[in-house]
Design an enzyme around this catalytic site. Structure first.
Site, PDB file in Angstrom:
ATOM      1  N   PHE A   1       0.857  -1.188   0.000  1.00 35.35           N
ATOM      2  CA  PHE A   1       0.000   0.000   0.000  1.00 35.35           C
ATOM      3  C   PHE A   1       0.887   1.228   0.000  1.00 35.35           C
ATOM      4  CE2 PHE A   1      -2.542   3.425   1.706  1.00 35.35           C
ATOM      5  CZ  PHE A   1      -3.766   3.233   1.068  1.00 35.35           C
TER       6      PHE A   1
ATOM      7  N   ASP B   1       9.241   2.701   1.191  1.00 34.46           N
ATOM      8  CA  ASP B   1       8.133   3.513   1.666  1.00 34.46           C
ATOM      9  C   ASP B   1       7.992   3.265   3.165  1.00 34.46           C
ATOM     10  OD1 ASP B   1       5.691   4.457   2.484  1.00 34.46           O
ATOM     11  OD2 ASP B   1       4.585   3.740   0.739  1.00 34.46           O
TER      12      ASP B   1
ATOM     13  N   LYS C   1       2.964  10.523   7.685  1.00 34.18           N
ATOM     14  CA  LYS C   1       2.265  10.157   8.921  1.00 34.18           C
ATOM     15  C   LYS C   1       2.856  10.837  10.171  1.00 34.18           C
ATOM     16  CE  LYS C   1       0.133   5.851   7.401  1.00 34.18           C
ATOM     17  NZ  LYS C   1      -1.307   5.978   7.411  1.00 34.18           N
TER      18      LYS C   1
HETATM   19  N1  PLP Z   1       2.481   4.515   2.143  1.00 39.01           N
HETATM   20  C1  PLP Z   1       2.163   3.723   3.172  1.00 39.01           C
HETATM   21  C2  PLP Z   1       3.077   2.609   3.545  1.00 39.01           C
HETATM   22  C3  PLP Z   1       0.971   3.923   3.880  1.00 39.01           C
HETATM   23  O1  PLP Z   1       0.654   3.108   4.896  1.00 39.01           O
HETATM   24  C4  PLP Z   1       0.141   4.984   3.501  1.00 39.01           C
HETATM   25  C5  PLP Z   1      -1.131   5.229   4.224  1.00 39.01           C
HETATM   26  O2  PLP Z   1      -1.610   4.444   5.001  1.00 39.01           O
HETATM   27  C6  PLP Z   1       0.513   5.795   2.432  1.00 39.01           C
HETATM   28  C7  PLP Z   1       1.693   5.536   1.771  1.00 39.01           C
HETATM   29  C8  PLP Z   1      -0.366   6.927   1.997  1.00 39.01           C
HETATM   30  O3  PLP Z   1      -0.303   7.968   2.903  1.00 39.01           O
HETATM   31  P1  PLP Z   1      -1.437   9.097   2.884  1.00 39.01           P
HETATM   32  O4  PLP Z   1      -2.709   8.481   3.319  1.00 39.01           O
HETATM   33  O5  PLP Z   1      -0.893  10.137   3.839  1.00 39.01           O
HETATM   34  O6  PLP Z   1      -1.489   9.601   1.486  1.00 39.01           O
END
Ligand code: PLP
Length: 425
Positions: free
Chosen positions: A150, A235, A264
């Site tokens: 994700f 990520d 986050k």
């Molecule tokens: N990358 C990861 C690993 C995530 O867990 C998330 C959101 O849960 C995102 C990217 C996306 O972040 P945002 O919701 O701030 O766009």
């Protein structure tokens, strides 16, 4: 509002729900009501939130892992208030000290040669920037990522994410994106070639169901990328900044990415803030035209002030170490419950305070979340794997609060068991 009568508060909740139904999304209203999340949040502190009626909840969702330093950390709140009186947003043409300081601090705490930062407002934006940088630097198009991964819901981030239900309605997404099973180095070796711009992975999959890779997986992927000239993007939007018991989850595996995405917890649970970072060598492509990638509000002084104080708190209060200790405690207690409730629970796994409980049945997972909400502990299933209930509380959660979470977890499991027996499940 806190001083208002119960009647006024009830009316306030009804009005809020009604506005959600009319102006936000009626489907969300049905979902929240079904899950017993049927009140209005009001204030927070540490690992707790209170609703408008003064009911106290322990928040093990934490905005999906935002509150690493806890809600309303006094130092972060104070830093933001100070900045607010001077310069909340940037001119975008003069140098900004908060952004410079935050970038320097990130360079100091990230591993390897990661040094330059671009600031944005969310995780998805950080991933978009990371993908663009990888394509720009390598001159290649192909992207390889993991099934179940994700990375956010903007078009690029969605293209490298791994659950069809979120992708299908929006196709065509980015071309030349390929997905392989997470943890399978052999499959990765077959997918990555001389046309690959980057491999993008979470070091530990969050929304995929809290999946830890085999211990040498990331270093294998690192070698595969190096051999084919592809970049490795990690990520750490969810795993970064102490969540897994180290400042960055890649440190558990001794791997340094070429590009790192963060968000986050970076804004300290007070303001939105994301970043992608890379090395001086890779960043050279941004030099000729520094506006080739830009954001009006990203990296604004207010968010950066929150980020600076957050990084200080993370280090001075040894938040990653706290997460490691508390995570071990929580994990072993949950593993005990998994034995006790073996017909319901398939596995308990996690690292630090990123913990997942996998049920045999996704309905049982939902039922458990509802039962826990009734007992005022908030948990939720992972977006790409609804059989898994995630517990990712603020890392400052106390031992007493963790014990309460465990008590509620056990009581809710018993209730779920009772309900299943009643319906003959
Ligand atoms: N990358 C990861 C690993 C995530 O867990 C998330 C959101 O849960 C995102 C990217 C996306 O972040 P945002 O919701 O701030 O766009």
């Amino acid at each position: 509002m806190e001083q208002c009568s119960e009647e006024d508060k009830k009316r306030f909740v009804e009005e809020t729900v009604e506005k959600y139904a009319r102006f936000i999304n009626p489907g969300l209203v049905r979902l929240f009501k079904f899950a017993n999340f049927n009140t209005v949040e009001w204030k927070g502190k540490g690992a707790k939130v209170w609703d408008i009626f003064g009911n106290q909840y322990i928040d093990c969702i934490g905005g999906f892992g935002v509150f690493n330093v806890g809600r309303n950390h006094p130092r972060v709140v104070e830093a933001v208030k100070r900045q607010l009186d001077y310069l909340p947003l940037s001119t975008r043409t003069l140098f900004n000290r908060q952004q410079a300081d935050l970038a320097e601090m990130l360079a100091q705490i990230t591993p390897g040669e990661l040094q330059y930062s671009f600031f944005c407002n969310s995780g998805a934006e950080a991933v978009e920037g990371a993908i663009k940088l990888a394509r720009f630097y390598t001159g290649r198009k192909k992207l390889v990522s993991a099934l179940g991964g994700f990375h956010g819901k903007t078009m690029g981030a969605l293209s490298v994410s791994g659950r069809e239900v979120y992708k299908k309605p929006f196709e065509p997404l980015l071309p030349e994106t390929y997905q392989v099973p997470f943890g399978d180095a052999e499959a990765m070796a077959q997918a990555v070639d001389e046309q690959t711009a980057a491999v993008i992975l979470e070091p530990i999959q969050g929304e995929g169901g809290i999946i830890l890779p085999p211990p040498d997986y990331l270093s294998e992927v690192r070698k595969i990328c190096d051999a084919r000239g592809a970049l490795l993007i990690l990520d750490e939007v969810q795993t970064g900044l102490g969540r897994t018991g180290a400042m960055f989850a890649c440190e558990h595996y001794g791997v340094v990415p070429d590009i790192l995405a963060l968000a986050k917890g970076l804004g300290g649970g007070v303001l939105p803030l994301g970043a992608f970072m890379s090395t001086p060598q890779i960043w050279t492509v941004f030099e000729d035209n520094p506006f080739i990638h830009s954001s009006t509000l990203g990296g604004n002084p207010l968010s950066c002030a929150a980020g600076i104080e957050t990084l200080k708190v993370l280090q001075e209060e040894e938040i990653p170490q706290q997460a490691a200790r508390k995570g071990e405690y929580l994990l072993s207690a949950l593993q005990g419950l998994a034995i006790q409730f073996a017909p319901l629970i398939k596995e308990v796994r996690g690292k630090g305070l990123l913990v997942g409980v996998e049920f045999f049945d996704s309905d049982v997972a939902s039922l458990l979340a509802m039962e826990m909400a009734q007992r005022r502990v908030l948990v939720a299933y992972t977006l790409n794997n609804p059989k898994v209930i995630r517990l990712e509380p603020p890392l400052v959660i106390t031992k007493e609060e963790l014990d309460l979470v465990l008590e509620v977890f056990e009581a809710s499991l018993k209730s779920v068991q009772g309900i299943l027996e009643e319906i003959g499940g």
